[in-house]
Design an enzyme around this catalytic site. Sequence first.
Site, short mmCIF file in Angstrom:
data_model
loop_
_atom_site.label_atom_id
_atom_site.label_comp_id
_atom_site.label_asym_id
_atom_site.label_seq_id
_atom_site.Cartn_x
_atom_site.Cartn_y
_atom_site.Cartn_z
N LEU A 59 24.26 -46.11 -56.12
CA LEU A 59 25.46 -45.58 -56.56
C LEU A 59 26.06 -47.58 -55.81
O LEU A 59 25.70 -48.06 -55.22
CB LEU A 59 25.64 -44.82 -54.83
CG LEU A 59 25.69 -43.47 -55.63
CD1 LEU A 59 25.33 -42.75 -54.07
CD2 LEU A 59 25.56 -42.69 -57.03
N GLY A 66 16.20 -30.01 -59.50
CA GLY A 66 16.92 -28.89 -58.80
C GLY A 66 16.69 -27.79 -57.33
O GLY A 66 17.35 -27.05 -57.27
N GLY A 69 22.14 -50.34 -50.35
CA GLY A 69 20.85 -50.97 -50.28
C GLY A 69 19.80 -50.00 -51.52
O GLY A 69 20.69 -48.24 -51.69
N HIS A 111 14.52 -38.20 -50.08
CA HIS A 111 13.39 -39.42 -51.11
C HIS A 111 12.06 -38.84 -50.15
O HIS A 111 11.78 -38.86 -49.58
CB HIS A 111 13.26 -41.06 -50.04
CG HIS A 111 12.98 -41.93 -50.92
ND1 HIS A 111 12.92 -42.05 -52.48
CD2 HIS A 111 11.69 -42.43 -50.35
CE1 HIS A 111 12.11 -43.07 -52.77
NE2 HIS A 111 10.80 -43.33 -51.57
C1 GAR Z 1 12.85 -34.87 -55.31
O1 GAR Z 1 11.22 -35.04 -54.95
C2 GAR Z 1 13.54 -36.16 -54.67
O2 GAR Z 1 13.27 -36.59 -52.95
C3 GAR Z 1 13.39 -37.53 -55.27
O3 GAR Z 1 13.45 -36.88 -56.61
C4 GAR Z 1 13.24 -35.66 -56.66
C5 GAR Z 1 13.82 -33.61 -56.78
O4 GAR Z 1 13.41 -33.14 -57.18
N1 GAR Z 1 14.42 -38.31 -55.28
C6 GAR Z 1 14.43 -39.37 -55.96
O5 GAR Z 1 12.49 -39.88 -56.24
C7 GAR Z 1 14.84 -40.05 -55.77
N2 GAR Z 1 14.84 -41.81 -55.47
P1 GAR Z 1 13.86 -31.70 -57.39
O6 GAR Z 1 15.09 -31.76 -58.78
O7 GAR Z 1 13.92 -30.59 -57.43
O8 GAR Z 1 15.20 -31.20 -56.27
#
Ligand code: GAR
Length: 214
Positions: free
Chosen positions: A106, A25, A156, A122
């Site tokens: 989702l 997070g 998608g 992303h």
């Molecule tokens: C982030 O880099 C986000 O872009 C990625 O997970 C990480 C979460 O970091 N999401 C994906 O890869 C979704 N496909 P965080 O929990 O420290 O915010």
Amino acid sequence: MQTPSGHPVESTSAQRVVVLVSGLGSNLAALLAAHEDGSYGARVVGVVTDNPAAGALDLARDAGVASVVVSTKDFEDRAAWNVGLAEAVAVFQPDLVVLAGFMRILAPTFVRRFEGRIINTHPALLPSFPGAHGVRDALAHGVKVTGCTVHVVDDGVDTGPIIAQAAVPVLEDDDEPTLHERVKVAERALLVETVGRIARDGLFLAGRQAVIGR
Ligand code: GAR
């Protein structure tokens, strides 16, 4: 923000943001820090996670923000989980739903319910390297520049209209953790900036074109 009919919602108070998160997070933490500024325009009113062990739950508690766990284990199938998730999000009456490290796909039923109001961050420059391993895939491909993308969520996987992007260099000695950490620094800044701009100026969609303000 715009309603499904395309009209901006007039509001004198902060736009209500619900953040969906599966893990640590750090993006959520950046949004929680930003909303402390009364002029930001957005306020995180709820955190929803699929993961009972998500660090994001601690962040929400420390910030005094309500959080809900909607675990797939508590539902008969994925369709029922999507309904439960949508109900949990709807309780907060969000203007904007932010996927910030939410690692589940989702269902269209969820996307329809909050159509045009769900955005995702992303860790790659879409349309390159969609999916759960954007950083690893970029590294394996040998690109010299990668980055992050904030986009509108459609049916998608990471395919919706792009709202904002930032580029990040790939260094010769990078591995997945070092590159991901550099991407996340850019990502947090981009997400905070983009959510604030959407809240203050509105998000307008025309086909694949996503524009903030008019
Ligand atoms: C982030 O880099 C986000 O872009 C990625 O997970 C990480 C979460 O970091 N999401 C994906 O890869 C979704 N496909 P965080 O929990 O420290 O915010």
